[in-house]
Design a protein around this motif. Structure first.
Motif, short mmCIF file in Angstrom:
data_model
loop_
_atom_site.label_atom_id
_atom_site.label_comp_id
_atom_site.label_asym_id
_atom_site.label_seq_id
_atom_site.Cartn_x
_atom_site.Cartn_y
_atom_site.Cartn_z
N THR A 14 0.86 -1.17 0.00
CA THR A 14 0.00 0.00 0.00
C THR A 14 0.90 1.23 0.00
N LEU A 15 0.31 2.40 0.12
CA LEU A 15 1.05 3.66 0.10
C LEU A 15 0.58 4.54 1.26
N PRO A 16 1.39 5.50 1.66
CA PRO A 16 0.95 6.42 2.71
C PRO A 16 -0.38 7.08 2.31
N GLY A 17 -1.31 7.09 3.23
CA GLY A 17 -2.62 7.65 2.95
C GLY A 17 -3.60 6.64 2.41
N LEU A 18 -3.13 5.39 2.25
CA LEU A 18 -3.99 4.30 1.78
C LEU A 18 -3.99 3.18 2.83
N GLU A 19 -4.62 3.44 3.95
CA GLU A 19 -4.66 2.45 5.02
C GLU A 19 -5.75 1.42 4.71
N ILE A 20 -5.34 0.20 4.43
CA ILE A 20 -6.27 -0.86 4.06
C ILE A 20 -7.05 -1.33 5.28
N ASP A 21 -8.39 -1.26 5.19
CA ASP A 21 -9.22 -1.70 6.31
C ASP A 21 -10.01 -2.97 6.00
N GLY A 22 -9.90 -3.45 4.76
CA GLY A 22 -10.60 -4.68 4.38
C GLY A 22 -12.07 -4.49 4.09
N GLU A 23 -12.57 -3.26 4.18
CA GLU A 23 -13.99 -2.99 3.94
C GLU A 23 -14.19 -1.95 2.83
N LYS A 24 -13.81 -0.71 3.09
CA LYS A 24 -13.94 0.32 2.07
C LYS A 24 -12.64 0.53 1.30
N ILE A 25 -11.54 0.23 1.93
CA ILE A 25 -10.23 0.30 1.27
C ILE A 25 -9.63 -1.10 1.36
N ILE A 26 -9.60 -1.79 0.23
CA ILE A 26 -9.28 -3.22 0.24
C ILE A 26 -8.07 -3.54 -0.64
N ALA A 27 -7.48 -4.69 -0.38
CA ALA A 27 -6.43 -5.25 -1.23
C ALA A 27 -7.04 -6.39 -2.04
N SER A 28 -6.23 -6.98 -2.91
CA SER A 28 -6.75 -8.02 -3.81
C SER A 28 -7.32 -9.22 -3.05
N GLU A 29 -6.69 -9.59 -1.92
CA GLU A 29 -7.20 -10.74 -1.18
C GLU A 29 -8.60 -10.50 -0.63
N HIS A 30 -8.89 -9.24 -0.28
CA HIS A 30 -10.24 -8.90 0.18
C HIS A 30 -11.22 -8.92 -0.99
N ALA A 31 -10.77 -8.43 -2.14
CA ALA A 31 -11.63 -8.38 -3.32
C ALA A 31 -12.10 -9.77 -3.73
N LEU A 32 -11.27 -10.77 -3.49
CA LEU A 32 -11.62 -12.14 -3.87
C LEU A 32 -12.65 -12.77 -2.94
N GLU A 33 -12.88 -12.16 -1.79
CA GLU A 33 -13.82 -12.71 -0.82
C GLU A 33 -15.17 -12.00 -0.83
N LEU A 34 -15.36 -11.05 -1.73
CA LEU A 34 -16.62 -10.31 -1.78
C LEU A 34 -17.77 -11.23 -2.15
N THR A 35 -18.88 -11.13 -1.40
CA THR A 35 -20.09 -11.87 -1.75
C THR A 35 -21.16 -10.94 -2.30
#
Length: 462
Positions: free
Chosen positions: A148-169
């Protein structure tokens, strides 16, 4: 099975693509092997990367085909996307491959140790339960993580990484993708096919900037036609969560709003807290430095896969793992030519390449020594049947071999095998032009491009 107190021939830290490939090949060569993995054998590629994303992309392809079925005379009704069922399909694919991989571990009689390992000596790995495993050779293969980058704090809900994207229902109505490299454009392509509005923000001048410029232009053209928005040459300035989603401000003051942000700014080497630096392994920005034999500066300590500087691909990890196992066994394998590793971006249309892009070829050989030609897939029968647009581009040295093959089109990744042979066997245009390519296939477009480069075009209009 070896006595862990006596030591193994090979101890491997990390069970992803590079790790398990080295384990299997070393076992085939009669070496005793311990494979240490903190999660599941298969690593990122199987569980959170290559395989699940391609399943998602295939589901998107089915959705697009259903919507467009009337173009082929097939009457079908598109009723929408059941994302829960898509996730189950994806998970079933992963589970089947994982089960097969577990069987291969047993079949090769590899000692699988589930736990977090740390290098505590030049030939010793300590597991988090206190167990110490020694090996006459150690292979570091701890993989990578979503950066990630400064200012992009991944929370797994509104700001996600690819692993979170794969779990979306449930699919968002609109997704903002920060990063226009391979990961970013693949998710953008899949989501668009599944009915999501997508907008990409990329700081570099073009999407998939590591590919040939013509390939980038073709993908951008296709994305515009599909309604995928993108901003290139502009970095994000800030990301703010709102009551309904997220708001991203990019350079120039443009504000983009969506339901969520996918952070796709690349992957970093997973080397923190692994003991590498403490043991004196030469590092650079978290990557492990190796020689042409993938040997670190420590005797009998090797590194493979995403922690080694270079392109981060599963099949690169496979090749490196096999190479190291054979090197340890004394087979004197040929060092891997990184330029000869095939690359594919599984978007719609797909982008594939082997070798040097045109700019790199000009840098290496001189602009006046490089010749390139493109065969438009509009002249290829199978591509017309598939209703795809794109090209096969060959880059060659004047009076010399083909040094780059670049391809864009639906399902064009299936042609990357011949492209790899062309580059790695240093084929000339005449060599490829003489081959008989099956008609009607997309594969014959490679032959057509070679005929054009050799000065004897067939299905090419002036």
């Amino acid at each position: 099975m070896s006595d862990p107190n006596a030591g193994y021939d090979v101890v491997i830290l990390g069970g992803g693509s590079g790790g398990y490939a080295s384990a299997f090949r070393a076992a085939e060569l009669g070496l005793s092997v311990a494979l240490i993995e903190k999660d599941k054998v298969g690593g990122t590629c199987l569980h959170r990367g290559c395989i699940p994303t391609k399943a998602l992309l295939h589901a998107g392809e089915v959705a697009d085909t259903t919507r467009e079925s009337d173009q082929f005379g097939i009457l079908a009704e598109f009723k929408g996307v059941d994302m829960g069922a898509v996730k189950k399909y994806k998970d079933d694919v992963v589970a089947r491959l994982y089960k097969g991989l577990q069987g291969l571990v047993k079949a090769h009689k590899v000692e699988f140790i589930n736990g977090t390992g740390k290098l505590v000596g030049p030939n010793t790995v300590e597991i988090d339960n206190g167990q110490k495993v020694t090996g006459r050779n150690v292979i570091l293969a701890t993989g990578s993580y979503s950066k990630t980058l400064p200012g992009l704090e991944i929370d797994g809900e509104k700001i996600i990484a690819s692993e979170h994207a794969l779990e979306l229902t449930e699919l968002p109505n609109k997704a903002i993708v920060i990063g226009g490299g391979v990961i970013g454009v693949e998710f953008a392509s899949a989501w668009k096919s599944l009915g999501v509005e997508v907008e990409i923000i990329e700081g570099l001048p073009r999407l998939i900037a590591a590919e040939d410029a013509d390939s980038s232009k073709q993908l951008e053209r296709a994305f515009r036609k599909r309604g995928i928005k993108f901003h290139t040459g502009k970095f994000f300035e800030k990301v703010e969560k709102t009551g309904s989603g997220v708001q991203v401000t990019i350079q120039g003051g443009t504000v983009v709003e969506g339901d969520l942000v996918l952070v796709a700014v690349g992957r970093g080497p997973s080397t923190a807290n692994c003991g590498y630096e403490e043991q004196g392994v030469n590092m650079d920005r978290g990557f492990v430095l190796v020689d042409e034999n993938l040997l670190t500066n420590l005797p009998n300590v090797y590194a493979v896969g995403d922690i080694v500087p270079g392109i981060q691909l599963a099949h690169r990890g496979f090749a490196q793992g096999i190479f190291v196992a054979e090197h340890i066994a004394g087979l004197d394998p040929t060092p891997i030519d990184e330029a000869g590793i095939p690359r594919v971006t599984f978007t719609e249309p797909e982008v594939a390449s082997v070798g040097l892009n045109e700019d790199k070829a000009k840098e290496k050989y001189g602009a006046d020594k490089i010749k390139s030609v493109s065969f438009n897939l509009a002249g290829n029968g199978k591509s017309i049947i598939l209703k795809t647009q794109g090209f096969i581009k060959l880059v060659s040295v004047e009076d010399g071999p083909i040094v780059g093959v670049h391809m864009v089109g639906s399902r064009i990744s299936e042609q990357v095998g011949e492209a790899e042979l062309i580059f790695n066997w240093e084929a000339y245009a005449d060599d490829v032009a003489k081959l008989i390519h099956m008609h009607p296939t997309q594969n014959e477009a490679i032959g057509e491009a070679a005929m054009l480069l050799a000065g004897k075009p067939l299905h090419v209009h002036d």
